[in-house]
Structure formats: structure tokens, C-alpha cells
Design a protein around this motif. Structure first.
Motif, PDB file in Angstrom:
ATOM      1  N   THR A 172       0.722  -1.264   0.291  1.00 52.09           N
ATOM      2  CA  THR A 172      -0.087  -0.071  -0.007  1.00 52.09           C
ATOM      3  C   THR A 172       0.729   1.027   0.054  1.00 52.09           C
ATOM      4  O   THR A 172       0.483   2.442   0.278  1.00 52.09           O
ATOM      5  N   GLN A 225      -2.113  -5.507  -5.737  1.00 50.51           N
ATOM      6  CA  GLN A 225      -1.618  -4.318  -5.361  1.00 50.51           C
ATOM      7  C   GLN A 225      -0.503  -4.334  -6.063  1.00 50.51           C
ATOM      8  O   GLN A 225       0.373  -3.310  -6.674  1.00 50.51           O
ATOM      9  N   CYS A 229       1.724  -1.778  -9.174  1.00 50.56           N
ATOM     10  CA  CYS A 229       2.685  -1.605  -8.756  1.00 50.56           C
ATOM     11  C   CYS A 229       3.886  -1.996  -9.739  1.00 50.56           C
ATOM     12  O   CYS A 229       4.863  -1.330  -9.382  1.00 50.56           O
TER      13      CYS A 229
END
Ligand code: GLN
Length: 278
Positions: A172, A225, A229
Motif C-alpha cells: 500500500t 496491489q 505497482c
């Protein structure tokens, strides 16, 4: 009681039993003496001093109670690197070396690359990659500060200056599209899996093993996630349970990743899936 190495080993072997009893006794005695195992084998008649005998006996009793060898010795070898491990970290497994092997295929040695090991624990994957790819910058992320302290000590002892560790909730804290590769061995065991009550897993941190009722809770959070990224063309490599390959492939497709490919471990079980951001 005066014991020589041979007698001490024989008593410990009987106490520990099983096919591994003899080897484990030798490793524990070598650990107490701070000598290689060859030393205890080469000097069967050497006498143990009282303090060493007492320490050996305590270790043998803890082993007999089920404490993992890696926690008693305080270390485990992974990818030929000697790593400190504690009860705050998962014990690195040989099958996870498959993940390292596959990650290296996607990490050209002559490029400056940015790599993340999500849920790094003792730092095993991050440090193996940093060791093999000196030009890569490898970040290990973990939620547990005590595990990160172990990982940082491993980095310092191995002198791998291209590895860093950071506390975080999966990825995160990271910017989108900034990574060339994400590797992860997240928790993936189902909460009621009987495997958790036997052998080493019974002593390992539950947070490193268990992910919800179906074992997929961490993968459901982490995979999207990680996909976000990755830079376009970046790779994701993830370890999972032998029966989770289809669910993982589905999560990867939903996260927009392609080139999904499953790899089997040395026992022939589905273990690692890789995927690429288009
Ligand atoms: N392979 C481990 C086990 O079976 C699980 C590791 C993990 O959950 N990441 O105990």
C-alpha cells in the motif's frame, strides 16, 4: 555424570527417535560447542563439560517437545545463504527456492532493476535476489517489525547493501508502476488446515502461514496491489498452495496480468505462478 560426545549423542538419539534423531542430535551438539558437525563426529571420546552437557540436554528436550530445529539452531540455509531465523519468522523452505529461480529468469543481471519481496519475513527471498543481482535494488516489505529486525540483521551479516527493508501493509505504501518485479511467499494456508498443528508449522507465526478460511485472503489483497505497482512488462511471482493454482490464475487475470504460467516444485506439486503486466 561425565559424558563423552558419543554417549551424549547416543542418549539424545534415543530421546529424539525417528529417522532424523541421530542427525538432529549431531547438529544440536555441534551448535552447543560452536563447532562444525564434523568436529563431533571426529572426536567421539572428547568429554563434554558440565555446562555444555546441560545446554545440550535442554536443547534436546525442546526438540523432543517439537520446537523446530531452525529455531533451536537460530538459523536455516536458503539459496546457500545462511539466514538467522527466530519464532517471529517463517522458516524458509526449499520449495521457495523455485520462486527465486524463476524470478532470476526475469531479472537480467546487467540492468538496474527495482524489486520488491512482499511479506519478506527473515528476508530470504529478498536477500537471495539481492545476492544474485548486485545491480538490482531489492526492497523487502513486512508488517511485523520483529521479522524486519531479523531480515535487517541478515542483510548486514551478508553485506548485501542493495537490499532494504520497510514496514508496510503489503504494497500500500508504494507508488504505481514503479517496479520491475514483485516476488511474494504470502500466507496461504486455510485456517483449519490440520497441517498447522503438526511439525514446524505448529511453532511458526500464524500470521506468516494462515490467510482466512480458504487460505486465499492474503493473495486476494496482494495480487491486485502488486499488479498496480508493476511497470508495464514487469513480472509478478507468487508462491501458493498446491490446490490454489486455478484461483491464483483467476486473480491474476482479473488484475489485468498476462503470460500466466504455473511451475511445479521438486515434489511435482503446483507451487509458483508467474505473470506479466502487459
Ligand atoms: N509452505 C508452507 C507450509 O506448507 C506455507 C508457507 C506459506 O504459507 N507461505 O507450511
Amino acid at each position: 555424570m561425565r559424558l563423552d560426545y558419543r554417549q551424549a549423542l547416543e542418549r539424545a538419539r534415543t530421546r529424539l527417535g525417528g529417522p532424523q534423531g541421530r542427525l538432529e542430535a549431531e547438529l544440536l551438539l555441534a551448535h552447543v560447542l560452536q563447532r562444525p558437525r564434523s568436529h563431533v563426529l571426529a572426536w567421539p571420546e572428547a568429554v563434554l563439560d558440565g555446562e555444555a552437557a546441560a545446554r545440550f540436554e535442554r536443547l534436546v528436550e525442546r526438540r523432543a517437545a517439537g520446537v523446530p530445529m531452525a529455531y533451536l539452531l537460530g538459523e536455516r540455509e536458503f539459496w546457500s545463504l545462511r539466514l538467522e531465523v527466530t519464532p517471529d519468522t517463517l522458516i524458509p523452505r526449499p520449495e521457495t527456492e523455485l520462486l527465486v529461480e524463476r524470478a532470476l529468469v526475469h531479472l537480467p543481471a546487467d540492468h538496474d532493476l527495482r524489486v520488491v519481496d512482499a511479506g519478506t519475513g527473515s528476508g530470504a527471498i529478498a536477500l537471495a535476489l539481492a545476492h544474485e543481482r548486485p545491480r538490482a535494488f531489492v526492497l523487502g516489505v513486512d508488517r511485523c517489525p520483529r521479522a524486519l529486525a531479523v531480515a535487517a540483521r541478515n542483510r548486514d551479516r551478508l553485506g548485501l547493501v542493495n537490499a532494504r527493508f520497510l514496514q508496510g501493509d503489503w504494497l500500500t505504501a508504494l507508488r504505481p508502476e514503479c517496479l520491475d518485479l514483485v516476488a511474494a511467499n504470502p500466507p496461504y494456508v486455510a485456517a483449519r488446515d490440520p497441517h498447522l498443528t503438526q511439525g514446524d508449522p505448529a511453532w511458526e507465526p500464524r500470521s506468516a502461514l494462515v490467510a482466512g478460511d480458504d487460505g486465499l485472503a492474503a493473495l486476494r489483497r496482494l495480487l491486485p496491489q502488486a499488479a498496480a505497482c508493476l511497470r508495464p512488462g514487469g513480472w509478478l511471482l507468487v508462491e501458493h498452495g498446491w490446490d490454489q493454482a486455478a484461483a491464483v490464475a483467476e486473480l491474476l487475470h482479473r488484475a489485468g496480468l498476462g503470460c500466466v504460467r504455473l511451475h511445479h516444485d521438486l515434489a511435482g506439486r503446483p507451487r509458483v505462478t508467474e505473470a506479466r503486466r502487459p
